[in-house]
Scaffold this motif. Structure first.
Motif, PDB file in Angstrom:
ATOM      1  N   GLU A 332      18.439  11.430  -2.417  1.00  0.00           N
ATOM      2  CA  GLU A 332      17.093  10.846  -2.098  1.00  0.00           C
ATOM      3  C   GLU A 332      15.979  11.762  -2.136  1.00  0.00           C
ATOM      4  OE1 GLU A 332      19.734  10.263  -0.498  1.00  0.00           O
ATOM      5  OE2 GLU A 332      20.285   8.087  -0.905  1.00  0.00           O
ATOM      6  N   SER A 333      16.517  13.183  -1.814  1.00  0.00           N
ATOM      7  CA  SER A 333      15.358  14.243  -1.642  1.00  0.00           C
ATOM      8  C   SER A 333      14.812  14.517  -3.137  1.00  0.00           C
ATOM      9  CB  SER A 333      15.795  15.383  -1.005  1.00  0.00           C
ATOM     10  OG  SER A 333      16.081  15.066   0.275  1.00  0.00           O
ATOM     11  N   SER A 334      16.137  14.609  -3.965  1.00  0.00           N
ATOM     12  CA  SER A 334      15.674  14.933  -5.466  1.00  0.00           C
ATOM     13  C   SER A 334      14.748  13.880  -5.959  1.00  0.00           C
ATOM     14  CB  SER A 334      17.263  14.962  -6.363  1.00  0.00           C
ATOM     15  OG  SER A 334      17.939  15.983  -5.637  1.00  0.00           O
ATOM     16  N   MET A 335      15.058  12.708  -5.788  1.00  0.00           N
ATOM     17  CA  MET A 335      14.404  11.541  -6.590  1.00  0.00           C
ATOM     18  C   MET A 335      12.953  11.446  -5.972  1.00  0.00           C
ATOM     19  SD  MET A 335      17.372   8.606  -6.455  1.00  0.00           S
ATOM     20  CE  MET A 335      16.193   7.442  -6.929  1.00  0.00           C
ATOM     21  N   MET A 336      12.771  11.671  -4.792  1.00  0.00           N
ATOM     22  CA  MET A 336      11.334  11.367  -3.986  1.00  0.00           C
ATOM     23  C   MET A 336      10.600  12.570  -4.396  1.00  0.00           C
ATOM     24  SD  MET A 336      10.772  10.773   0.014  1.00  0.00           S
ATOM     25  CE  MET A 336      11.648  12.091   0.302  1.00  0.00           C
ATOM     26  N   PHE A 337      11.003  13.557  -4.159  1.00  0.00           N
ATOM     27  CA  PHE A 337      10.009  14.805  -4.193  1.00  0.00           C
ATOM     28  C   PHE A 337       9.624  15.253  -5.713  1.00  0.00           C
ATOM     29  CE2 PHE A 337      11.727  15.680   0.005  1.00  0.00           C
ATOM     30  CZ  PHE A 337      10.542  15.798   0.710  1.00  0.00           C
ATOM     31  N   ALA A 338      10.462  14.664  -6.682  1.00  0.00           N
ATOM     32  CA  ALA A 338      10.283  14.851  -7.977  1.00  0.00           C
ATOM     33  C   ALA A 338       9.273  14.054  -8.585  1.00  0.00           C
ATOM     34  CB  ALA A 338      11.558  14.345  -8.922  1.00  0.00           C
ATOM     35  N   VAL A 339       9.132  12.962  -8.232  1.00  0.00           N
ATOM     36  CA  VAL A 339       8.136  11.726  -8.640  1.00  0.00           C
ATOM     37  C   VAL A 339       6.941  12.269  -7.726  1.00  0.00           C
ATOM     38  CG1 VAL A 339       7.594   9.470  -9.015  1.00  0.00           C
ATOM     39  CG2 VAL A 339       9.955  10.020  -9.701  1.00  0.00           C
ATOM     40  N   LEU A 340       6.866  12.198  -6.647  1.00  0.00           N
ATOM     41  CA  LEU A 340       5.867  12.288  -5.984  1.00  0.00           C
ATOM     42  C   LEU A 340       5.055  13.685  -6.471  1.00  0.00           C
ATOM     43  CD1 LEU A 340       3.966  11.566  -3.359  1.00  0.00           C
ATOM     44  CD2 LEU A 340       5.540  12.647  -1.916  1.00  0.00           C
ATOM     45  N   GLY A 341       5.828  14.969  -6.391  1.00  0.00           N
ATOM     46  CA  GLY A 341       5.108  16.087  -6.774  1.00  0.00           C
ATOM     47  C   GLY A 341       4.713  16.094  -7.869  1.00  0.00           C
ATOM     48  N   VAL A 342       5.303  15.599  -8.976  1.00  0.00           N
ATOM     49  CA  VAL A 342       4.445  15.667 -10.535  1.00  0.00           C
ATOM     50  C   VAL A 342       3.428  14.674 -10.415  1.00  0.00           C
ATOM     51  CG1 VAL A 342       5.009  14.861 -12.793  1.00  0.00           C
ATOM     52  CG2 VAL A 342       6.766  15.908 -11.604  1.00  0.00           C
ATOM     53  N   SER A 343       3.492  13.489  -9.745  1.00  0.00           N
ATOM     54  CA  SER A 343       2.176  12.907  -9.629  1.00  0.00           C
ATOM     55  C   SER A 343       0.902  13.539  -9.020  1.00  0.00           C
ATOM     56  CB  SER A 343       2.269  11.624  -8.561  1.00  0.00           C
ATOM     57  OG  SER A 343       3.424  10.834  -9.194  1.00  0.00           O
ATOM     58  N   ASN A 463       4.515  12.748 -19.537  1.00  0.00           N
ATOM     59  CA  ASN A 463       5.220  13.706 -18.584  1.00  0.00           C
ATOM     60  C   ASN A 463       5.747  13.192 -17.411  1.00  0.00           C
ATOM     61  OD1 ASN A 463       4.924  15.688 -16.068  1.00  0.00           O
ATOM     62  ND2 ASN A 463       5.066  17.125 -17.717  1.00  0.00           N
ATOM     63  N   ILE A 464       4.690  12.188 -16.891  1.00  0.00           N
ATOM     64  CA  ILE A 464       5.047  11.315 -15.749  1.00  0.00           C
ATOM     65  C   ILE A 464       6.184  10.343 -16.035  1.00  0.00           C
ATOM     66  CG2 ILE A 464       3.340   9.722 -16.219  1.00  0.00           C
ATOM     67  CD1 ILE A 464       4.419  10.988 -12.720  1.00  0.00           C
ATOM     68  N   SER A 465       6.400   9.805 -17.263  1.00  0.00           N
ATOM     69  CA  SER A 465       7.441   8.948 -17.773  1.00  0.00           C
ATOM     70  C   SER A 465       8.602   9.576 -17.703  1.00  0.00           C
ATOM     71  CB  SER A 465       6.845   8.458 -18.957  1.00  0.00           C
ATOM     72  OG  SER A 465       5.879   7.616 -18.990  1.00  0.00           O
ATOM     73  N   LEU A 466       8.631  10.833 -18.033  1.00  0.00           N
ATOM     74  CA  LEU A 466      10.057  11.393 -18.299  1.00  0.00           C
ATOM     75  C   LEU A 466      10.556  11.902 -16.987  1.00  0.00           C
ATOM     76  CD1 LEU A 466       9.140  14.185 -20.963  1.00  0.00           C
ATOM     77  CD2 LEU A 466      10.907  12.566 -21.246  1.00  0.00           C
ATOM     78  N   TRP A 467       9.610  12.161 -16.017  1.00  0.00           N
ATOM     79  CA  TRP A 467      10.264  12.399 -14.674  1.00  0.00           C
ATOM     80  C   TRP A 467      10.698  11.170 -13.987  1.00  0.00           C
ATOM     81  CZ3 TRP A 467      11.385  16.773 -12.025  1.00  0.00           C
ATOM     82  CH2 TRP A 467      10.856  18.061 -12.516  1.00  0.00           C
ATOM     83  N   THR A 468      10.078   9.907 -14.042  1.00  0.00           N
ATOM     84  CA  THR A 468      10.363   8.828 -13.493  1.00  0.00           C
ATOM     85  C   THR A 468      11.629   8.514 -14.247  1.00  0.00           C
ATOM     86  OG1 THR A 468       8.022   8.267 -13.208  1.00  0.00           O
ATOM     87  CG2 THR A 468       9.570   6.541 -12.870  1.00  0.00           C
ATOM     88  N   ILE A 469      11.808   8.315 -15.248  1.00  0.00           N
ATOM     89  CA  ILE A 469      13.024   7.686 -15.877  1.00  0.00           C
ATOM     90  C   ILE A 469      14.259   8.374 -15.248  1.00  0.00           C
ATOM     91  CG2 ILE A 469      14.231   7.312 -17.858  1.00  0.00           C
ATOM     92  CD1 ILE A 469      11.404   6.802 -19.298  1.00  0.00           C
ATOM     93  N   GLY A 470      13.902   9.877 -15.329  1.00  0.00           N
ATOM     94  CA  GLY A 470      15.156  10.728 -15.008  1.00  0.00           C
ATOM     95  C   GLY A 470      15.572  10.611 -13.500  1.00  0.00           C
ATOM     96  N   ALA A 471      14.492  10.417 -12.641  1.00  0.00           N
ATOM     97  CA  ALA A 471      14.757   9.976 -11.294  1.00  0.00           C
ATOM     98  C   ALA A 471      15.504   8.944 -10.999  1.00  0.00           C
ATOM     99  CB  ALA A 471      13.428   9.952 -10.405  1.00  0.00           C
TER     100      ALA A 471
END
Length: 513
Positions: A332-343, A463-471
């Motif tokens: 959950e930490s990996s997913m949440m902080f990835a998308v939030l941070g990049v945004s 950029n945001i699409s890449l992070w979101t799909i990965g998460a």
């Protein structure tokens, strides 16, 4: 009947006997383990951020050729990285199965890194492309021999679920120190501004010292890590003593073992996340300096100051990652902080496109970019640390299924994925620059706003699409603390059973081996 015959492909003790009791990890061993990340951090910063800028804007090679040359190194990574990981997993020596590769990588990595930045003058664009491909591929292959095995030490240094996150926190801190500390120092000291080159990062005379300093630091980091962790060799897993028919294993059998490991669902979810994540990071690394130079029109000194926000972010993110892991869980930490941070990180670019951000030269521009960058990178750091710790937990999960502890194979696949995806990101950056019709050797003072706007239009959603799909792919990762602890207990029980069986099968009056 020995441990190998009971289904375990490796043992802890170098001699092949019962595992010595490992003392707790000392402070200096931890620091030495972390220090190794400096090498890959420096290499990644140099290749991801400055290689495109150097060959495209300083020498004048079209961005599409530079990006394509780096993308072609995927072919080398696809062969070399899995081979290195598997080779290490089945290696037996008095130095264990990790350290011989770590020491052997030091000199080749140093030489290939330096040579990359000194191409002969007078080459055609295609010849420059061949030069970039040859020496970038050689550098990446040689540093992989170190990085794969240094990373694979983590699951062998400790089996503790939380301790692994703390180890990778330390390693990521050093990695960020290498990448961003080196970048900051280079921008502040090495990239000298002059009347002809008011932005030092475009000064061709600076890149020689840049390459030599980077190579020296890479060499030092590799040697400190390898030498500083050598005391743990007796407590690390050693490949089994193979029977004559096993020693003659074919390439096909090695490939079979690798594919069995790679079928693990937890590994596949991390691999999928990594492909999208590191493609986005490669794209960011190559394009971000263009935004700093041509959108915000920052000097080398200002860019150096901004680079320190990543170092601050690592200092904040490293201790927070284990805490977030305990509170939210690793996945959950990996997913949440990835998308939030990049945004958050993309917000200055989006605002600048709509003319809602500070103009170049505004007194608030630099501190605002610094604060946003630090928050963004701290969140991404938390995500990256937890994902690496998750990969370490895959080792035991796979061992329960296959009977093999293949840490080297998994971290080789991870290294391959990171390097390939970073190269893919740089390739995409080259295509983005081409689509935006971004000129070679552009003048930051005269470049048209429409060119920079075109770059923003393509870059931000991609950029945001890449992070979101990965998460989203990480939803398929099944390992939590309870499952990991169960896996460790299963493996310990198997090893105890194998030792008891070996004692029962030993000749009467002979030593139990």
């Amino acid at each position: 009947m020995n441990a190998a015959a009971a289904g375990s492909p490796d043992t802890h003790a170098v001699s092949g006997g019962e595992t010595p009791h490992a003392p707790p990890l000392g402070r200096w061993t931890r620091i030495a383990f972390g220090t190794g990340a400096l090498a890959n951090g420096i290499k990644s910063a140099a290749f991801s951020t400055y290689l495109m800028l150097f060959f495209n804007q300083v020498i004048g090679v079209p961005a599409a050729i530079v990006g394509t040359a780096l993308a072609c190194t995927l072919l080398v990574d696809a062969i070399v990285d899995p081979f290195l990981g598997r080779w290490a997993d089945v290696t037996r020596s008095r130095w264990g199965r990790r350290h011989p590769f770590m020491f052997a990588a030091a000199i080749p990595t140093t030489i290939f890194f330096v040579v990359t930045w000194f191409p002969p003058s007078g080459l055609t664009d295609m010849q420059y492309g061949v030069w970039i491909f040859a020496f970038a591929a050689a550098t990446r292959a040689s540093i992989s021999a170190f990085e794969i095995n240094a990373s694979a030490l983590a699951p062998e240094l400790t089996e503790d679920y939380g301790e692994r996150t703390r180890l990778f926190s330390l390693r990521y801190w050093f990695g960020y120190a290498g990448a961003y500390g080196f970048s900051s120092f280079s921008l502040a000291v090495i990239f000298v501004e002059s009347a002809e080159y008011p932005r030092g990062q475009l000064n061709p005379e600076s890149y020689g010292n840049f390459a030599i300093l980077g190579a020296a630091l890479i060499l030092l980091a590799i040697l400190v890590c390898a030498w500083g962790t050598r005391s743990r060799i007796p407590y690390l897993r050693q490949a089994q003593v193979r029977q004559p028919d096993e020693a003659a294993a074919t390439m096909g059998s090695h490939l079979t073992a690798m594919f069995l490991a790679f079928r693990n669902r937890a590994f596949l979810s991390i691999f999928g996340f990594g492909v999208f994540k590191y493609t986005a990071i490669g794209l960011y690394s190559a394009i971000n300096i263009y935004f700093g130079t041509y959108l915000f029109k920052l000097t080398a000194g200002e860019l150096a100051l901004l680079t320190l926000d990543s170092f601050l972010a690592a200092t904040l993110g490293a201790p927070l990652a284990p805490l977030c892991s305990r509170i939210f869980g690793k996945r959950e930490s990996s997913m949440m902080f990835a998308v939030l941070g990049v945004s958050i990180g993309l917000s200055p670019l989006a605002l600048a496109y709509f003319d809602l951000f500070f103009e170049p030269g505004d007194a608030l521009l630099l501190p605002t970019l610094f604060i946003i960058g630090a928050i963004y990178m701290a969140m991404v750091t938390i995500s990256l640390i937890n994902t690496s710790s998750m990969l370490a937990d895959v080792v035991e999960d796979s061992a329960v299924e296959t009977g093999e502890h293949t840490a080297g194979t998994f971290f080789a696949a991870s290294s391959f994925m990171q390097q390939c995806s970073n190269a893919l990101g740089i390739f995409v950056a080259g295509q983005v620059l081409t689509l935006a019709e971004f000129p070679e050797r552009a003048d930051p003072q005269t470049i048209a706003d429409s060119v920079v706007d075109n770059l923003l239009i393509v870059y931000i959603p991609f950029n945001i699409s890449l992070w979101t799909i990965g998460a989203l792919i990480l939803f398929f990762y099944p390992i939590n603390r309870a499952r990991h602890e169960r896996n460790v207990q299963i493996l310990k029980a198997r090893e105890a059973e194998a030792r008891e069986q070996a004692q029962r099968d030993a000749p009467i009056g002979g030593p139990a081996r």
